[in-house]
Design an enzyme around this catalytic site. Structure first.
Site, PDB file in Angstrom:
ATOM      1  N   LYS A  30       0.910  -1.304  -0.068  1.00  0.00           N
ATOM      2  CA  LYS A  30      -0.083  -0.082   0.028  1.00  0.00           C
ATOM      3  C   LYS A  30       0.863   1.376   0.070  1.00  0.00           C
ATOM      4  O   LYS A  30       0.617   2.144  -0.691  1.00  0.00           O
ATOM      5  CB  LYS A  30      -0.864   0.002   1.197  1.00  0.00           C
TER       6      LYS A  30
ATOM      7  N   GLN B  17      -4.648  -1.704   9.862  1.00  0.00           N
ATOM      8  CA  GLN B  17      -4.565  -3.107   8.807  1.00  0.00           C
ATOM      9  C   GLN B  17      -5.329  -4.036   9.923  1.00  0.00           C
ATOM     10  O   GLN B  17      -5.127  -4.238  10.981  1.00  0.00           O
ATOM     11  CB  GLN B  17      -3.326  -3.267   8.888  1.00  0.00           C
TER      12      GLN B  17
ATOM     13  N   ASP C  48     -11.154   3.165   4.379  1.00  0.00           N
ATOM     14  CA  ASP C  48     -11.629   1.676   4.225  1.00  0.00           C
ATOM     15  C   ASP C  48     -13.015   1.384   4.211  1.00  0.00           C
ATOM     16  O   ASP C  48     -13.491   0.327   3.809  1.00  0.00           O
ATOM     17  CB  ASP C  48     -10.906   1.010   5.564  1.00  0.00           C
TER      18      ASP C  48
HETATM   19  N1  GUN Z   1      -6.951  -6.825   5.963  1.00  0.00           N
HETATM   20  C1  GUN Z   1      -7.301  -7.470   4.821  1.00  0.00           C
HETATM   21  N2  GUN Z   1      -8.017  -6.697   3.844  1.00  0.00           N
HETATM   22  C2  GUN Z   1      -8.168  -5.413   4.596  1.00  0.00           C
HETATM   23  C3  GUN Z   1      -8.564  -4.268   3.964  1.00  0.00           C
HETATM   24  O1  GUN Z   1      -9.137  -4.008   3.119  1.00  0.00           O
HETATM   25  N3  GUN Z   1      -8.361  -3.356   4.750  1.00  0.00           N
HETATM   26  C4  GUN Z   1      -7.934  -3.410   6.198  1.00  0.00           C
HETATM   27  N4  GUN Z   1      -7.666  -2.104   6.777  1.00  0.00           N
HETATM   28  N5  GUN Z   1      -7.132  -4.382   6.382  1.00  0.00           N
HETATM   29  C5  GUN Z   1      -7.305  -5.505   5.726  1.00  0.00           C
END
Ligand code: GUN
Length: 345
Positions: free
Chosen positions: A105, A149, A172
């Site tokens: 990311k 995350q 998110d």
């Molecule tokens: N862990 C797995 N997929 C995601 C996501 O789309 N966002 C976040 N914050 N954590 C994740």
């Protein structure tokens, strides 16, 4: 990373879906209008036919195109206003998969000109410490998006922590108000969760019609399955959810024109589960043992790709399908957030 041999190959006979513990996938991403999505760019359209040759829905190249579009827009914003969109990522603990996702990311942000901010906290930190970091990012005017995350360590209350992110920076789309608005007619969330948004954007860019179609979503996680079903419904599909207690998943899935699978079970969906000509979006990223690979494992989707390719009209590969789209949608949400917070068009 521990790899599972269950469902490693399509020739394995899958256990009945009922009773399977659906672990969170390793991914563990107006009314349904274009405002939520990006400017239109069409990849070769897919017709739902009974032709046996299936088309690859190339998430990698669609995502690249989206990232390029975002980079151009960010350049213009920087030039005309001096504003730099910013994304803050909070990582708690040292899970290897989460570290990889966060690194990817961050790299994607750098590539398009989004500034990234990071808080890396130890596994045994307190909820209060995490919330303190969130509060600082909430009030930092250089930060336009905040992402915690997932999964969080077991001792943490996920809901309490996610609720601490102000809705205006919830890129998110996990805040209950965003999810609640997604579920309601006539309401618009500020952000749509990235993975389901990426699935729909991929369909849209390939001009695959959703309206009036029968769609099945396999898996009902908060991150993917549930919001994917809501998005499909907003796009006027007739949606059924298949989950670990569904009695006849194969029969139900076989009725679908569009299947989004986010079960997190390698090769769960066999060719026999699919209707000829259906379109399949495979969200699963499951490690399976592979002694021939240098890492000792390889990644496969929820869908038995070789079998499905013989039956469906279009399918996403794993890797290279939904994964890159998720990151592209995160960048898109961060850019929209910066524009909204600074009242830019
Ligand atoms: N862990 C797995 N997929 C995601 C996501 O789309 N966002 C976040 N914050 N954590 C994740």
């Amino acid at each position: 990373m521990a790899a599972s041999t269950v469902f490693a190959d399509c020739c394995w006979v899958a256990r009945p879906f009922r009773g399977l513990h659906l672990r969170r996938t390793l991914l563990l991403s107006s009314r349904f209008n274009n405002r939520m999505f990006l400017s239109s760019s069409v990849f070769a359209p897919v017709a739902m036919t009974t032709d046996t040759s299936s088309k690859l829905l190339d998430g990698k190249s669609v995502a690249k195109k989206i990232r390029d579009e975002i980079a151009i827009e960010i350049d213009k914003i920087k030039e005309t206003t001096g504003i730099v969109p910013g994304l803050a990522v909070i990582l708690v603990g040292s899970r290897k998969d989460s570290q990889t996702y966060v690194r990817n990311k961050k790299k994607a942000c750098e590539d398009v000109g989004i500034a990234s901010y990071e808080a890396n906290l130890p596994e045994d930190c307190s909820e209060e410490e995490v919330i303190e970091h969130i509060s600082q990012f909430n009030t930092n005017p250089s930060v336009h998006g905040i992402l915690v995350q997932l999964p969080l360590p077991r001792h943490m209350h996920e809901e309490k922590i996610l609720n601490a992110v102000i809705i205006e920076k919830d890129v998110d789309g996990f805040h209950p108000l965003n999810i609640g608005r997604l579920a309601m007619q006539g309401r618009d969330p500020l952000f749509v969760p990235c993975t389901p948004k990426g699935c729909i954007e991929l369909l849209r860019r390939y001009e695959i019609e959703i309206k009036g179609k029968r769609a099945v979503v396999i898996g009902r996680s908060n991150i993917v399955g549930m919001p994917a079903a809501l998005l499909l419904q907003r796009a006027n599909a007739t949606v059924t959810m298949v989950h670990s207690y569904t009695k006849n998943p194969e029969e139900i899935t076989k009725q679908a024109d569009i299947v989004i699978s986010a079960a997190g079970v390698a090769n769960l969906v066999r060719g026999s589960w699919l209707k000829p000509g259906a379109v399949v979006i495979d969200v699963g990223i499951n490690p399976v043992d592979d002694p021939e690979s240098a890492r000792g494992y390889r990644l496969v989707g929820d869908v038995c790709f070789d079998e499905a390719s013989e039956v469906v009209s279009a399918i996403t590969p794993v890797p290279g399908g939904v994964g890159p789209m998720t990151i592209a949608m995160l960048l898109s949400n961060t850019l929209s957030s910066a524009k909204r917070l600074h009242k830019l068009k």
